[in-house]
Motif scaffolding. Structure first.
Motif, mmCIF file in Angstrom:
data_model
loop_
_atom_site.group_PDB
_atom_site.id
_atom_site.type_symbol
_atom_site.label_atom_id
_atom_site.label_comp_id
_atom_site.label_asym_id
_atom_site.label_seq_id
_atom_site.Cartn_x
_atom_site.Cartn_y
_atom_site.Cartn_z
ATOM 1 N N ALA A 40 -29.884 63.349 105.965
ATOM 2 C CA ALA A 40 -30.436 63.301 104.610
ATOM 3 C C ALA A 40 -30.422 61.883 104.046
ATOM 4 O O ALA A 40 -31.320 61.496 103.291
ATOM 5 C CB ALA A 40 -29.668 64.243 103.699
ATOM 6 N N MET A 41 -29.434 61.096 104.420
ATOM 7 C CA MET A 41 -29.325 59.739 103.877
ATOM 8 C C MET A 41 -30.485 58.848 104.313
ATOM 9 O O MET A 41 -30.725 57.801 103.726
ATOM 10 C CB MET A 41 -27.995 59.101 104.260
ATOM 11 C CG MET A 41 -26.790 59.768 103.602
ATOM 12 S SD MET A 41 -26.909 59.841 101.796
ATOM 13 C CE MET A 41 -27.078 61.592 101.514
ATOM 14 N N THR A 42 -31.241 59.281 105.321
ATOM 15 C CA THR A 42 -32.441 58.559 105.739
ATOM 16 C C THR A 42 -33.443 58.486 104.592
ATOM 17 O O THR A 42 -34.223 57.537 104.497
ATOM 18 C CB THR A 42 -33.075 59.246 106.969
ATOM 19 O OG1 THR A 42 -32.084 59.352 107.991
ATOM 20 C CG2 THR A 42 -34.253 58.468 107.501
ATOM 21 N N LEU A 43 -33.402 59.467 103.694
ATOM 22 C CA LEU A 43 -34.320 59.509 102.558
ATOM 23 C C LEU A 43 -33.851 58.679 101.365
ATOM 24 O O LEU A 43 -34.644 58.357 100.488
ATOM 25 C CB LEU A 43 -34.512 60.955 102.082
ATOM 26 C CG LEU A 43 -35.239 61.887 103.029
ATOM 27 C CD1 LEU A 43 -35.163 63.311 102.513
ATOM 28 C CD2 LEU A 43 -36.678 61.451 103.227
ATOM 29 N N ARG A 44 -32.571 58.356 101.305
ATOM 30 C CA ARG A 44 -32.015 57.681 100.127
ATOM 31 C C ARG A 44 -32.792 56.426 99.719
ATOM 32 O O ARG A 44 -33.075 56.245 98.534
ATOM 33 C CB ARG A 44 -30.532 57.364 100.330
ATOM 34 C CG ARG A 44 -29.886 56.812 99.065
ATOM 35 C CD ARG A 44 -28.383 56.717 99.160
ATOM 36 N NE ARG A 44 -27.714 58.005 99.195
ATOM 37 C CZ ARG A 44 -27.547 58.802 98.139
ATOM 38 N NH1 ARG A 44 -28.019 58.461 96.967
ATOM 39 N NH2 ARG A 44 -26.899 59.941 98.251
ATOM 40 N N PRO A 45 -33.204 55.535 100.659
ATOM 41 C CA PRO A 45 -33.961 54.343 100.230
ATOM 42 C C PRO A 45 -35.288 54.660 99.540
ATOM 43 O O PRO A 45 -35.810 53.839 98.785
ATOM 44 C CB PRO A 45 -34.194 53.576 101.530
ATOM 45 C CG PRO A 45 -33.128 54.055 102.456
ATOM 46 C CD PRO A 45 -32.880 55.485 102.079
ATOM 47 N N LEU A 46 -35.822 55.851 99.779
ATOM 48 C CA LEU A 46 -37.098 56.222 99.163
ATOM 49 C C LEU A 46 -36.961 56.467 97.667
ATOM 50 O O LEU A 46 -37.950 56.362 96.930
ATOM 51 C CB LEU A 46 -37.683 57.460 99.841
ATOM 52 C CG LEU A 46 -37.935 57.366 101.341
ATOM 53 C CD1 LEU A 46 -38.679 58.604 101.827
ATOM 54 C CD2 LEU A 46 -38.668 56.101 101.720
ATOM 55 N N LEU A 47 -35.763 56.791 97.218
ATOM 56 C CA LEU A 47 -35.555 57.033 95.792
ATOM 57 C C LEU A 47 -35.966 55.816 94.964
ATOM 58 O O LEU A 47 -36.532 55.953 93.885
ATOM 59 C CB LEU A 47 -34.099 57.390 95.511
ATOM 60 C CG LEU A 47 -33.627 58.733 96.070
ATOM 61 C CD1 LEU A 47 -32.121 58.875 95.928
ATOM 62 C CD2 LEU A 47 -34.357 59.873 95.392
ATOM 63 N N GLN A 48 -35.698 54.623 95.460
ATOM 64 C CA GLN A 48 -36.034 53.403 94.733
ATOM 65 C C GLN A 48 -37.530 53.139 94.685
ATOM 66 O O GLN A 48 -37.998 52.391 93.833
ATOM 67 C CB GLN A 48 -35.292 52.218 95.346
ATOM 68 C CG GLN A 48 -33.793 52.343 95.177
ATOM 69 C CD GLN A 48 -33.017 51.512 96.186
ATOM 70 O OE1 GLN A 48 -33.578 50.816 97.000
ATOM 71 N NE2 GLN A 48 -31.699 51.622 96.113
ATOM 72 N N LEU A 49 -38.291 53.767 95.580
ATOM 73 C CA LEU A 49 -39.744 53.571 95.590
ATOM 74 C C LEU A 49 -40.448 54.461 94.575
ATOM 75 O O LEU A 49 -41.575 54.195 94.190
ATOM 76 C CB LEU A 49 -40.298 53.788 96.994
ATOM 77 C CG LEU A 49 -39.798 52.770 98.028
ATOM 78 C CD1 LEU A 49 -40.233 53.175 99.429
ATOM 79 C CD2 LEU A 49 -40.284 51.374 97.680
ATOM 80 N N GLY A 50 -39.784 55.555 94.163
ATOM 81 C CA GLY A 50 -40.281 56.364 93.056
ATOM 82 C C GLY A 50 -41.419 57.316 93.349
ATOM 83 O O GLY A 50 -41.980 57.892 92.420
ATOM 84 N N LEU A 51 -41.778 57.526 94.611
ATOM 85 C CA LEU A 51 -42.851 58.472 94.927
ATOM 86 C C LEU A 51 -42.260 59.852 95.200
ATOM 87 O O LEU A 51 -41.200 59.959 95.820
ATOM 88 C CB LEU A 51 -43.622 58.027 96.170
ATOM 89 C CG LEU A 51 -44.396 56.720 96.083
ATOM 90 C CD1 LEU A 51 -45.092 56.442 97.420
ATOM 91 C CD2 LEU A 51 -45.408 56.755 94.961
ATOM 92 N N ALA A 72 -31.153 67.679 94.981
ATOM 93 C CA ALA A 72 -30.648 68.005 93.644
ATOM 94 C C ALA A 72 -30.340 66.749 92.846
ATOM 95 O O ALA A 72 -30.567 66.698 91.634
ATOM 96 C CB ALA A 72 -29.410 68.887 93.746
ATOM 97 N N ALA A 73 -29.857 65.713 93.526
ATOM 98 C CA ALA A 73 -29.504 64.470 92.842
ATOM 99 C C ALA A 73 -30.702 63.537 92.650
ATOM 100 O O ALA A 73 -30.585 62.511 91.979
ATOM 101 C CB ALA A 73 -28.420 63.738 93.640
ATOM 102 N N SER A 74 -31.865 63.897 93.202
ATOM 103 C CA SER A 74 -33.022 62.991 93.172
ATOM 104 C C SER A 74 -33.823 63.069 91.880
ATOM 105 O O SER A 74 -34.805 62.334 91.726
ATOM 106 C CB SER A 74 -33.952 63.293 94.352
ATOM 107 O OG SER A 74 -34.707 64.480 94.133
ATOM 108 N N GLY A 75 -33.452 63.950 90.972
ATOM 109 C CA GLY A 75 -34.214 64.081 89.737
ATOM 110 C C GLY A 75 -35.614 64.625 89.966
ATOM 111 O O GLY A 75 -36.541 64.317 89.216
#
Length: 169
Positions: A40-51, A72-75
């Motif tokens: 799942a942490m593979t997706l964490r950097p995508l949070l900063q891209l906002g898509l 759940a934590a991604s808003g």
């Protein structure tokens, strides 16, 4: 509307983030990940891209509890759909799964404008004939993790129904 389609990142977070960043720069407004994310942490950097990111699992599921917790934590930015996605974007009906043979079968129904899949690590864009005599786009972005082939992803323009396979530099 343009979207980024990726698959088979296999824990290679920097490569996945590079593809999504390039897609965002090219005008993508959403991401579909066709499975084999693994961690799942593979997706964490995508949070900063906002898509918004829509994810299915593949045959390498990883930790589904960690994936649910990240979602759940991604808003609301990351949505885990399970085995497949049935989604409407920009007036188009899309389906996504990990497996090409399921993708081809769903494309044959004619119920979708675009069916996305992964698993094979081979990028392709084809028009699949349907049972009703039409055609559905069947797209596979290859492996964004670069496993068995050069790393690739796909940029889809839903207004023009135009698909471009892109290589990571």
């Amino acid at each position: 509307m343009k979207i980024c389609v990726v698959s088979d990142s296999h824990d290679r977070a920097p490569m996945l983030a590079a593809a999504v960043a390039a897609a965002k720069e090219a005008g993508a407004e959403a991401v579909i990940h066709c499975g084999d994310l693994i961690g799942a942490m593979t997706l964490r950097p995508l949070l900063q891209l906002g898509l918004p990111v829509h994810v299915v699992h593949g045959n390498n599921l990883g930790d589904p509890v960690a994936l649910w917790n990240l979602c759940a934590a991604s808003g609301g930015l990351i949505t885990y759909h399970g085995a497949d996605i049935d989604l409407r974007l920009a007036g188009r009906r899309l389906f996504a799964t990990h497996y090409p043979h399921y993708g081809r079968g769903l494309a044959c129904t004619g119920d979708y404008d675009i069916v996305c899949c992964g698993h094979s690590h081979v990028a392709s864009v084809v028009q699949q004939p349907t049972v009703a005599g039409g055609a559905t786009w069947l797209v596979n972005p290859g492996s964004v993790g670069g496993l068995g082939a050069p790393a690739s992803w796909l940029l889809a323009d839903l207004a023009r129904m135009d698909f471009a396979i892109r290589a990571l530099p």
